[in-house]
Design an enzyme around this catalytic site. Structure first.
Site, PDB file in Angstrom:
ATOM      1  N   GLN A 162       0.841  -1.204   0.000  1.00 33.07           N
ATOM      2  CA  GLN A 162       0.000   0.000   0.000  1.00 33.07           C
ATOM      3  C   GLN A 162       0.873   1.250   0.000  1.00 33.07           C
ATOM      4  O   GLN A 162       0.982   1.975   0.987  1.00 33.07           O
ATOM      5  CB  GLN A 162      -0.957  -0.029   1.200  1.00 33.07           C
ATOM      6  CG  GLN A 162      -1.969   1.102   1.253  1.00 33.07           C
ATOM      7  CD  GLN A 162      -3.027   1.054   0.170  1.00 33.07           C
ATOM      8  OE1 GLN A 162      -2.909   0.321  -0.788  1.00 33.07           O
ATOM      9  NE2 GLN A 162      -4.071   1.853   0.329  1.00 33.07           N
ATOM     10  N   HIS A 199      -2.066  -4.016   0.744  1.00 32.10           N
ATOM     11  CA  HIS A 199      -2.105  -4.489  -0.645  1.00 32.10           C
ATOM     12  C   HIS A 199      -2.719  -3.342  -1.442  1.00 32.10           C
ATOM     13  O   HIS A 199      -3.794  -2.859  -1.103  1.00 32.10           O
ATOM     14  CB  HIS A 199      -2.953  -5.759  -0.746  1.00 32.10           C
ATOM     15  CG  HIS A 199      -2.767  -6.510  -2.036  1.00 32.10           C
ATOM     16  ND1 HIS A 199      -3.495  -7.645  -2.338  1.00 32.10           N
ATOM     17  CD2 HIS A 199      -1.954  -6.287  -3.106  1.00 32.10           C
ATOM     18  CE1 HIS A 199      -3.115  -8.099  -3.525  1.00 32.10           C
ATOM     19  NE2 HIS A 199      -2.192  -7.280  -4.008  1.00 32.10           N
ATOM     20  N   LEU A 200      -2.053  -2.906  -2.489  1.00 31.81           N
ATOM     21  CA  LEU A 200      -2.351  -1.629  -3.130  1.00 31.81           C
ATOM     22  C   LEU A 200      -3.806  -1.520  -3.582  1.00 31.81           C
ATOM     23  O   LEU A 200      -4.296  -2.375  -4.326  1.00 31.81           O
ATOM     24  CB  LEU A 200      -1.413  -1.424  -4.318  1.00 31.81           C
ATOM     25  CG  LEU A 200      -1.453  -0.047  -4.982  1.00 31.81           C
ATOM     26  CD1 LEU A 200      -1.159   1.065  -3.988  1.00 31.81           C
ATOM     27  CD2 LEU A 200      -0.467   0.000  -6.146  1.00 31.81           C
ATOM     28  N   HIS A 201      -4.468  -0.443  -3.158  1.00 32.04           N
ATOM     29  CA  HIS A 201      -5.870  -0.219  -3.514  1.00 32.04           C
ATOM     30  C   HIS A 201      -6.265   1.222  -3.240  1.00 32.04           C
ATOM     31  O   HIS A 201      -5.641   1.916  -2.444  1.00 32.04           O
ATOM     32  CB  HIS A 201      -6.791  -1.160  -2.724  1.00 32.04           C
ATOM     33  CG  HIS A 201      -6.781  -0.924  -1.236  1.00 32.04           C
ATOM     34  ND1 HIS A 201      -5.717  -1.293  -0.427  1.00 32.04           N
ATOM     35  CD2 HIS A 201      -7.685  -0.342  -0.398  1.00 32.04           C
ATOM     36  CE1 HIS A 201      -5.983  -0.977   0.835  1.00 32.04           C
ATOM     37  NE2 HIS A 201      -7.174  -0.380   0.874  1.00 32.04           N
ATOM     38  N   LEU A 202      -7.333   1.643  -3.899  1.00 32.94           N
ATOM     39  CA  LEU A 202      -8.034   2.881  -3.602  1.00 32.94           C
ATOM     40  C   LEU A 202      -9.433   2.532  -3.117  1.00 32.94           C
ATOM     41  O   LEU A 202      -9.954   1.451  -3.409  1.00 32.94           O
ATOM     42  CB  LEU A 202      -8.155   3.767  -4.852  1.00 32.94           C
ATOM     43  CG  LEU A 202      -6.885   4.262  -5.524  1.00 32.94           C
ATOM     44  CD1 LEU A 202      -7.235   4.983  -6.823  1.00 32.94           C
ATOM     45  CD2 LEU A 202      -6.089   5.175  -4.614  1.00 32.94           C
TER      46      LEU A 202
END
Length: 272
Positions: A162, A199-202
């Site tokens: 993230q 964990h990469l997210h918007l």
């Protein structure tokens, strides 16, 4: 682009949503009943899929109308009571560093059910630049804050932590431009700043109230780069501005450069 394994019989399939610049809503949208308040193609697809998953019981709880009020005072902060999110959401992961690497042993978005994915978002024609918008999965947040609460995910199998990237941010900005609803908000929670999954997210959701951050006065810092400092808000904040879609690539790079400086200084950050 793949979501997670573990598809169950009867799981709905995500819709391929291909868009172009002609789909961007560039004029100020009106609130309900005002001119320009009709939902866009993107709004219709997202909310139809979201409501379908709610009826199928794919959320941790059924979200109804939430008690909402504007708090007294000059900031007119919006407060909502969402008891079930507080009691039924997945416990946030421990954050020990702003540079914490992705841990495949912890919960991550490779584990979501395929039925939780609403849309595969892709810009027509492609763009090979270093800040080209990511192709994004639009997946339900199973512990929703509000109606239409979704996650915007780059390819989950890449295992990215993230930490904000320019391609993800540009994809999120373009998603915001696809909506005709003035209350469609896109945001990023950084590690140490309320991110619960590394964990990469918007995040994106609809909120039927204007917010202070959207009208707060701004002091120009570097007009050439569209950079200002927001005043009269609860926490120190920078405002980055682009005059139109052509400026999104540079804006995304500038925001991520600022985010890197903050992380280097040990300062957690959010983007909204």
């Amino acid at each position: 682009m793949a979501a997670a394994a573990g598809e169950e019989p009867g799981d709905p399939s995500p819709e391929d949503f291909v868009y172009g610049e002609e789909d961007f809503v560039l004029q100020g949208a009106g609130w309900g009943g005002e001119p320009g308040s009709a939902p866009s193609r993107f709004d219709r697809a997202l909310l139809k899929g979201w409501s379908d998953r709610m009826e199928r019981g794919l959320f941790r709880y059924r979200l109804g109308p939430l008690p909402t009020r504007v708090l007294p005072g000059p900031m007119r902060l919006v407060a909502q009571l969402n008891v079930q999110r507080g009691t039924e959401r997945r416990p946030p992961q421990a954050v020990r560093s702003l540079r914490q690497p992705f841990d495949p042993r912890a919960f991550n978005f490779t584990r979501i059910r395929p039925g939780e994915v609403l849309l595969r978002l892709r810009r027509a024609g492609g763009d090979d630049g270093p800040a080209a918008p990511d192709h994004l999965l639009v997946a339900i947040n199973v512990s929703p804050l509000e109606r239409g609460h979704v996650l915007l995910l780059p390819e989950p199998a890449r295992g990215l932590p993230q930490a904000l990237t320019a391609p993800l941010l540009r994809g999120g900005l373009e998603a915001a431009l696809l909506s005709a609803h003035p209350g469609f908000r896109v945001g990023f929670n950084g590690l140490g700043a309320c991110a619960s999954v590394n964990h990469l997210h918007l995040h994106a959701f609809y909120l039927g109230r204007p917010l202070l951050v959207e009208s707060a006065p701004a002091q120009p810092l570097c007009p050439r780069r569209g950079l200002s400092f927001l005043r009269g808000v609860p926490a120190p904040a920078f405002l980055f501005y682009a005059a139109g879609p052509d400026g999104l690539e540079a804006l995304a790079r500038d925001v991520c450069r600022a985010a890197e400086h903050l992380a280097d200084a040990g300062l957690a950050y959010n983007v909204f």
